[in-house]
Design an enzyme around this catalytic site. Structure first.
Site, PDB file in Angstrom:
ATOM      1  N   ARG A 143      41.041 -30.703  54.900  1.00 13.73           N
ATOM      2  CA  ARG A 143      40.771 -31.459  56.119  1.00 13.73           C
ATOM      3  C   ARG A 143      40.882 -32.952  55.828  1.00 13.73           C
ATOM      4  NH1 ARG A 143      35.490 -31.379  60.007  1.00 13.73           N
ATOM      5  NH2 ARG A 143      34.306 -31.956  58.183  1.00 13.73           N
ATOM      6  N   THR A 165      40.682 -37.916  60.326  1.00 16.98           N
ATOM      7  CA  THR A 165      41.237 -37.388  61.585  1.00 16.98           C
ATOM      8  C   THR A 165      40.832 -35.941  61.839  1.00 16.98           C
ATOM      9  OG1 THR A 165      43.217 -36.542  60.499  1.00 16.98           O
ATOM     10  CG2 THR A 165      43.292 -38.821  61.289  1.00 16.98           C
ATOM     11  N   ASP A 221      28.576 -28.994  54.449  1.00 17.63           N
ATOM     12  CA  ASP A 221      29.930 -28.643  54.000  1.00 17.63           C
ATOM     13  C   ASP A 221      29.856 -27.348  53.206  1.00 17.63           C
ATOM     14  OD1 ASP A 221      32.230 -28.505  52.080  1.00 17.63           O
ATOM     15  OD2 ASP A 221      32.830 -30.281  53.218  1.00 17.63           O
ATOM     16  N   ASP A 257      31.277 -27.425  49.578  1.00 19.68           N
ATOM     17  CA  ASP A 257      30.400 -28.158  48.661  1.00 19.68           C
ATOM     18  C   ASP A 257      29.165 -27.340  48.320  1.00 19.68           C
ATOM     19  OD1 ASP A 257      32.086 -30.317  48.602  1.00 19.68           O
ATOM     20  OD2 ASP A 257      30.923 -31.528  50.003  1.00 19.68           O
TER      21      ASP A 257
END
Ligand code: URA
Length: 206
Positions: A102, A106, A197, A200
């Site tokens: 990702r 954006t 996340d 993560d």
């Protein structure tokens, strides 16, 4: 596009452990795998079976076997967190990978790797735990369709309304199974309340 939320107290319990910021990677990985069993079972609940005669140690009876093979496509890297759940439930599932990163400003998907087994006749389970903007899942869905997939279900842990809308527009034929539908995205495209996340938290990176 049908959305199924797995409404089960065990799924809610496991999701709560995943949401908790104090859950460290070893417990996070194990909990994601356990929740994955419930999600994958639901994602396969509409599969058809063939009947066959089998003989138990006591008598002959009628059994069933899945009609189609199963392929899991893990969207890297968070999708790896659900891969063991598929392989434990369906040991002969073939595995594909869709590598997409990702762009943090954006939120657009940047493709870096794809590798798929034969998809034509299979139930294809796309493992995409966090359906945020929908960019990665829409891209992965297009890729598997280009490679022959016709029967596609996305397995998610958390979905946002924005991602659902994107999938409705781009791929209304894809069923989505999730543990929850959350409120929406924040300005950094994270799902709220979400769990942070996923990659993560699975792998201990920051
Ligand atoms: N990907 C994640 O891992 N978490 C989010 O909240 C959104 C996308």
């Amino acid at each position: 596009m049908p959305l199924t939320i797995v409404d089960h107290p065990l799924a809610a319990d496991l999701l709560t452990v995943l949401r908790d910021r104090t859950t460290a990677p070893p417990e996070f990985r194990q909990t994601a795998e356990r929740l994955g069993y419930l999600l994958v079972a639901e994602a396969m609940s509409d599969m058809s079976s063939d009947t066959l005669d089998i003989t138990t140690p006591l008598e002959t009876t009628v059994g069933t076997r899945l009609h189609r093979p199963v392929v899991a496509v893990a969207v890297l890297r968070a999708g790896l967190g659900l891969l063991h759940s598929v392989l434990t439930l369906v040991p002969d599932a073939a595995i594909g990978f869709a590598g997409v990163q990702r762009d943090e400003t954006t939120a657009q998907p940047i493709e870096y790797y794809t590798k798929f087994p034969t998809l034509e006749q299979a139930r294809v389970l796309i493992l995409e735990p966090m359906l945020a903007t929908g960019g990665s899942l829409s891209w992965a869905t297009s890729k598997v369709k280009e490679n022959g997939a016709r029967d596609i279900t996305a397995v998610c842990v958390v979905v946002a309304p924005e991602g659902l809308r994107r999938m409705e527009e781009d791929h209304p034929d894809v069923r989505i199974v999730s543990a929850t539908l959350d409120r929406g995205l924040n300005s950094n495209f994270y799902i709220m309340p979400g769990l942070g996340d996923m990659g993560d938290r699975l792998f201990g990176t920051l």
